[in-house]
Design a protein around this motif. Structure first.
Motif, PDB file in Angstrom:
ATOM      1  N   MET A  37      -5.164 -38.963  -0.745  1.00 53.46           N
ATOM      2  CA  MET A  37      -3.807 -39.515  -0.801  1.00 53.46           C
ATOM      3  C   MET A  37      -2.880 -38.385  -1.252  1.00 53.46           C
ATOM      4  SD  MET A  37      -2.106 -42.331  -0.249  1.00 53.46           S
ATOM      5  CE  MET A  37      -3.052 -43.820  -0.462  1.00 53.46           C
ATOM      6  N   PRO A  38      -1.774 -38.175  -0.534  1.00 53.47           N
ATOM      7  CA  PRO A  38      -0.851 -37.091  -0.905  1.00 53.47           C
ATOM      8  C   PRO A  38      -0.334 -37.238  -2.340  1.00 53.47           C
ATOM      9  CG  PRO A  38      -0.295 -37.966   1.254  1.00 53.47           C
ATOM     10  CD  PRO A  38      -1.340 -38.875   0.667  1.00 53.47           C
ATOM     11  N   ILE A  39      -0.106 -36.094  -2.973  1.00 58.21           N
ATOM     12  CA  ILE A  39       0.319 -36.078  -4.374  1.00 58.21           C
ATOM     13  C   ILE A  39       1.623 -36.838  -4.576  1.00 58.21           C
ATOM     14  CG2 ILE A  39       1.150 -34.562  -6.219  1.00 58.21           C
ATOM     15  CD1 ILE A  39      -1.004 -32.560  -5.402  1.00 58.21           C
ATOM     16  N   ASN A  40       2.587 -36.666  -3.680  1.00 56.05           N
ATOM     17  CA  ASN A  40       3.867 -37.365  -3.859  1.00 56.05           C
ATOM     18  C   ASN A  40       3.691 -38.887  -3.814  1.00 56.05           C
ATOM     19  OD1 ASN A  40       3.322 -37.137  -1.060  1.00 56.05           O
ATOM     20  ND2 ASN A  40       5.485 -37.381  -0.563  1.00 56.05           N
ATOM     21  N   VAL A  41       2.748 -39.369  -3.017  1.00 54.19           N
ATOM     22  CA  VAL A  41       2.469 -40.813  -2.950  1.00 54.19           C
ATOM     23  C   VAL A  41       1.789 -41.262  -4.246  1.00 54.19           C
ATOM     24  CG1 VAL A  41       1.214 -42.626  -1.715  1.00 54.19           C
ATOM     25  CG2 VAL A  41       2.342 -40.789  -0.440  1.00 54.19           C
ATOM     26  N   LEU A  42       0.883 -40.447  -4.761  1.00 49.66           N
ATOM     27  CA  LEU A  42       0.217 -40.781  -6.026  1.00 49.66           C
ATOM     28  C   LEU A  42       1.230 -40.867  -7.163  1.00 49.66           C
ATOM     29  CD1 LEU A  42      -2.975 -38.542  -5.722  1.00 49.66           C
ATOM     30  CD2 LEU A  42      -2.872 -41.041  -5.571  1.00 49.66           C
ATOM     31  N   TYR A  43       2.157 -39.912  -7.221  1.00 49.38           N
ATOM     32  CA  TYR A  43       3.196 -39.964  -8.253  1.00 49.38           C
ATOM     33  C   TYR A  43       4.073 -41.202  -8.092  1.00 49.38           C
ATOM     34  CZ  TYR A  43       2.251 -35.265 -10.088  1.00 49.38           C
ATOM     35  OH  TYR A  43       1.678 -34.167 -10.674  1.00 49.38           O
ATOM     36  N   PHE A  44       4.440 -41.516  -6.858  1.00 49.74           N
ATOM     37  CA  PHE A  44       5.250 -42.710  -6.605  1.00 49.74           C
ATOM     38  C   PHE A  44       4.507 -43.966  -7.074  1.00 49.74           C
ATOM     39  CE2 PHE A  44       6.198 -46.247  -3.659  1.00 49.74           C
ATOM     40  CZ  PHE A  44       7.501 -46.491  -4.044  1.00 49.74           C
ATOM     41  N   LEU A  45       3.227 -44.067  -6.719  1.00 48.38           N
ATOM     42  CA  LEU A  45       2.436 -45.229  -7.140  1.00 48.38           C
ATOM     43  C   LEU A  45       2.236 -45.258  -8.653  1.00 48.38           C
ATOM     44  CD1 LEU A  45      -0.284 -45.442  -4.338  1.00 48.38           C
ATOM     45  CD2 LEU A  45       1.560 -47.080  -4.791  1.00 48.38           C
TER      46      LEU A  45
END
Length: 126
Positions: A37-45
């Motif tokens: 999972m892309p890092i930006n998506v992980l941060y968003f989640l």
């Protein structure tokens, strides 16, 4: 089967949200190549559960007798978070590894159980 008291569910929800935020925003970010999972998506989640934790802990400490609508509120937010997560899983399915799928499916299972308990407690004798 007995229901869990709403006040206790707020506490469980709050701590669970903090654990999710920690895993998504710290642990999984460091394992991004093994998760997929892309890092930006992980941060968003990871940001969303922080707000959920604030809400749940606020309800735990401030909501008194009429806490059931607030419990229904966090259950609804958790359900929307599940839908968002499922959508992101489909969007990034080509990137996700087995470990990534395992983490997110496990998180969804825990959330669905919690959501069921929250909706049950919020509707009991309502």
């Amino acid at each position: 089967m007995n229901t869990i008291a709403p006040k206790k569910l707020f506490l469980i929800d709050g701590f669970g949200a903090l654990v999710s935020a920690l895993f998504l925003g710290v642990v999984l970010v460091r394992l991004e190549d093994k998760i997929g999972m892309p890092i930006n998506v992980l941060y968003f989640l990871a940001v969303l559960p922080i707000f959920f934790a604030i809400y749940s802990f606020s309800c735990y400490f401030l909501a008194k007798e009429k806490s059931k609508p607030f419990l229904k509120g966090i259950a609804t937010l958790n359900l929307l978070y599940c839908f968002l997560t499922v959508g992101l899983l489909f969007l990034y399915d080509h990137n996700l590894t087995s470990l990534g799928w395992t983490y997110f499916i496990a998180e969804l299972i825990v959330l669905v159980i919690l959501i069921g308990l929250e909706f049950k407690a919020s509707s009991k004798n309502a």
